[in-house]
Design an enzyme around this catalytic site. Sequence first.
Site, short mmCIF file in Angstrom:
data_model
loop_
_atom_site.label_atom_id
_atom_site.label_comp_id
_atom_site.label_asym_id
_atom_site.label_seq_id
_atom_site.Cartn_x
_atom_site.Cartn_y
_atom_site.Cartn_z
N THR B 153 9.99 38.14 34.21
CA THR B 153 10.87 38.95 33.34
C THR B 153 10.69 38.44 31.90
O THR B 153 9.77 38.88 31.22
CB THR B 153 12.35 38.87 33.77
OG1 THR B 153 12.71 37.50 33.95
CG2 THR B 153 12.56 39.63 35.07
N LYS B 175 8.97 32.30 39.07
CA LYS B 175 9.33 32.96 37.81
C LYS B 175 10.72 32.48 37.42
O LYS B 175 11.51 32.01 38.26
CB LYS B 175 9.30 34.46 37.93
CG LYS B 175 10.34 35.12 38.81
CD LYS B 175 11.72 35.26 38.24
CE LYS B 175 11.75 35.93 36.90
NZ LYS B 175 13.21 35.98 36.44
N THR B 186 17.38 28.14 43.93
CA THR B 186 16.52 28.18 42.76
C THR B 186 16.31 29.60 42.29
O THR B 186 16.80 30.54 42.90
CB THR B 186 15.17 27.51 43.07
OG1 THR B 186 14.33 27.68 41.96
CG2 THR B 186 14.52 28.15 44.28
N GLU B 265 13.45 29.83 28.30
CA GLU B 265 13.60 30.82 27.22
C GLU B 265 13.67 30.13 25.86
O GLU B 265 14.56 29.34 25.60
CB GLU B 265 14.83 31.69 27.46
CG GLU B 265 14.54 32.79 28.49
CD GLU B 265 15.75 33.62 28.85
OE1 GLU B 265 15.55 34.69 29.41
OE2 GLU B 265 16.89 33.20 28.57
N ASN B 388 18.38 36.28 24.15
CA ASN B 388 19.52 36.63 24.98
C ASN B 388 20.63 37.40 24.28
O ASN B 388 21.57 37.85 24.93
CB ASN B 388 20.08 35.36 25.62
CG ASN B 388 19.14 34.89 26.71
OD1 ASN B 388 18.84 35.63 27.63
ND2 ASN B 388 18.64 33.67 26.57
N THR B 393 19.03 45.82 25.86
CA THR B 393 18.83 47.00 25.00
C THR B 393 17.45 47.06 24.40
O THR B 393 16.64 46.17 24.59
CB THR B 393 19.88 46.99 23.88
OG1 THR B 393 19.92 45.67 23.32
CG2 THR B 393 21.23 47.33 24.42
#
Lengths: 393, 393
Positions: B153, B175, B186, B265, B388, B393
Site C-alpha cells: 500500500t 508489506k 503482525t 512510513e 497520513n 483522498t
Amino acid sequence: MLDMPTVTTGDAVEVPRGFVTYAGNAGIKDGTPDVSIVASLTPCVADGVFTRSLFAGPSVALCRRHLEDGSARAIVTVSKNANVATGPQGDRDAQELAELVARLLGAAPAEVLVGSTGVIGRPYPMERIRAHFQTVTMPPEADFPAVARAIMTTDTRPKLASARAGAATITGMAKGSGMIEPDMATLLAYVFTDASVGGHDLVEMFRAVVDSTFNCLSIDTDTSTSDSAVLLANGVAGPVDVGELSAALHAVCRSLTVQLATDGEGATKLIEVNVSSARDVAQAKRVAKAVVNSPLVKCAVHGADPNWGRVVMAVGKCWHDTDIDPQSVRVSFGGFEVYPRLLDDRGLDELAKLMGSGTVEIDVALGTGGAEATVWGCDLTSEYVHINADYTT
Amino acid sequence: MLDMPTVTTGDAVEVPRGFVTYAGNAGIKDGTPDVSIVASLTPCVADGVFTRSLFAGPSVALCRRHLEDGSARAIVTVSKNANVATGPQGDRDAQELAELVARLLGAAPAEVLVGSTGVIGRPYPMERIRAHFQTVTMPPEADFPAVARAIMTTDTRPKLASARAGAATITGMAKGSGMIEPDMATLLAYVFTDASVGGHDLVEMFRAVVDSTFNCLSIDTDTSTSDSAVLLANGVAGPVDVGELSAALHAVCRSLTVQLATDGEGATKLIEVNVSSARDVAQAKRVAKAVVNSPLVKCAVHGADPNWGRVVMAVGKCWHDTDIDPQSVRVSFGGFEVYPRLLDDRGLDELAKLMGSGTVEIDVALGTGGAEATVWGCDLTSEYVHINADYTT
C-alpha cells in the site's frame, strides 16, 4: 448540580490574596525568564501529584518530601533545565535551590517546593544560579502572568485560568507542550487559592480534579520525568463552601488542560474525545486515550482526511477489553455518525468539512455500561517533528 | 549453535518448489496491482498468527476458520481496501473471494486464505472483482517479487527474503509501513517453504519466530485490523532438520522485519533498540518498545539531536517495572555510553555524529536479570505526517 463557574484566562486572571511572585533570568540557557517564584505570605495547606516515571527528577523527590506534612509556602521553578538523570549532584542542587529561596523569603527550606523543566541530563549551572539569587529581592505584589511565562519551554503562550468560589479566588497556571501523557500526574501545573480549606478536603478534591483534567490530556504519549501538579491554599479569604471550591478548581484545571492541548507542540487543532456508555471510567479513559494518542488519527485530523476507520482501528487496540463488541460500538464526529453507518462519497465530504474546524470532537459509544470520560489532545504535524528533531542544539 | 543462515533479499530471492503465483489489477483503487495469489500445487501444513484488534476484519476471521485444521493451499490478497468495519456484507465478500480463488485453483474454499490491506470502512468493489476473476488464469510458475509488489500500500519497496535449510527453501514476503505495532500478530507477512514438516513443529517454530521478529517491530504504535502472518509448507523438498529449518525461518523473518522498519512510513533511519540484563524477555521487550515508540526519541534520532535524556525518559515510563532502579540502568548508543556518564559538549558532539548514521543502535542495560530482547523501529519525520494527513483522498 452547581452552575459551571465562570473562568477567566490569559493576563486578565484574578489573583488570590496573600501571594507574591518573582520572575527573572539566571542565564540557564538564554536571556529569557527562567527562574520564578510564587510565595504565600503565610503558610499554606498544600498537596501535590507527581509523575510516576522511574526517572522522576530530584525536584519531584524534593517536593514529595516537603509535602509529607501537607503544607508549603512557596514554589520555585527553573525552566530550560529539568535537572533529571544528573546523579547525586542533582539532588544536592535541588536542595540548595530550596535553601536559596527559603533564605530570600525568610522561610524554612522544607516550606519550599521546586519545579524544574527542560532538557534532561544536564546539571544546573549552579554558579550562575547562586550569583543570580544574590541580586534578587522579593517584590511585594503578584504577577501571575509573568510567572506563567517564565515556566515555559517550547510552549508558545502562557496558560492561565482563574475562577471564584465565594469570597475566594482560585488561580492556576501550567506549562507543557511535548512529552505529555500524564498518568496520575501531570506536566507543571500550579494552582493557588486564598480559600481556607482543610487538608483532607483539599487533597480529596485536588486528586479528583487532576484525574479528570490533567490526567485526561495527552499530546504525544511521552511522560515527563518532571510532571508536577501542586495546589497551595493560604486561607486568607476565609472558609468557603467545599462544593463551590471544588467546582471552581475543576473549572480552572479543565481550562488549563484545554489550553495545554491547544498549544501542544506543533498543534494546529484541538481534539476532544468523548467515550460514553463504557463499563467504567477507567475503560472510557483507556479507549479515549487510544484514540487521542493514535498517530494515524492525529494525522487524519491534521489533514481533515475523513479516514474515520482509524478511530475504529484505535478502539480495536484495547483488546483486553473483551466486553467491547464491534457490533455495539457507535462512532461519530461532532454528532455526525460514521460507524456503523457506511459513508458514501457525499458523507465523506461532509465529514471532511467537519474535520476542517479548529476543534475536532470524536464521540465513541461503547455499549458496555453507563460510564463516560473526556480526554483532550491535538493533531500531529510536521512542526512537531521540526521542534523535536532539533531541541537541545 | 547453528551458523546464521545466509539470507537473500529483493528480486534475487529463491523460490520454494511447488508454488505458483498470480498478480494483477482489479481496479480496487487505481491501475496498480491489487489482487495476488500464492498457491501450492499440493496441500500444505499451515499456521497463522493474527491481529488481536477488536475490529479484526472479515479476512482475519476467515483465515482463523480456514486454518483450524492446520492446513491450507493458497492465499489471495486484496490491497488498497482492508474490508474492515464493513458489517455482514464484508463477511460475505471475503467468503466469495475465497470461493472465486478456489474455483480458479480447483481447490476447496476452506483451503484458501484471504489477506486484505488498505483503507478501512469501504466495502470491496465486488462487481469489479468478479469481472476480474473471469479473466484470470493461473500461471504455471511463481513470481514472488510480483506478489510482494501487489500487496503493497504505502510501502515504497517490496520486502522479500529467502534462506535454505538442507534441500528446502524458505521464502517470505511482507508489506506494511504504517499502522504497525504488532502484538501477538503482525502486518501481512507470508512465508512459504517446500520443506516437509509436521504440524506441531511448524506451529511451535513459527510462533517463536514471530514473537522475536515481527512482534518486535513498531513503526507507529497503531495496530492494524488486518495483521496476518502465515506460513505454508508443502513438503515437496522432503523432510529437513527442524533446527536448521527453524534457523532459516528466523533469518527470513528477521530480515523482513528489518526491511519493514527501514521502509516505515516517511522513515529515513532504522532504529534498533537492544535491552539487556532484564528480569525476563517480556520486561526487555516492554522497555525496548517504550524507547522505540517514543515520538520524542524518534524525532531526536531523525534530527541526530544528541538528546539522550529522552531514552531515559522512555525507560521511566515503564513504572510498573518497579524493580528497575535508575542507579543500575546503563544507556549507550552504538557502544558509546551516555548514562549514567554525564556528557560534556565534546561528548554530545560525538553522540550527534553517531546518530547521523542510517542505523541508530540504542542499548539499555536494566540490571534486573539476564534476559534480553531487540526491537526495531524508525524515525518520525514530516513525511510520515504528510503521508497520513492525506491518505484516503
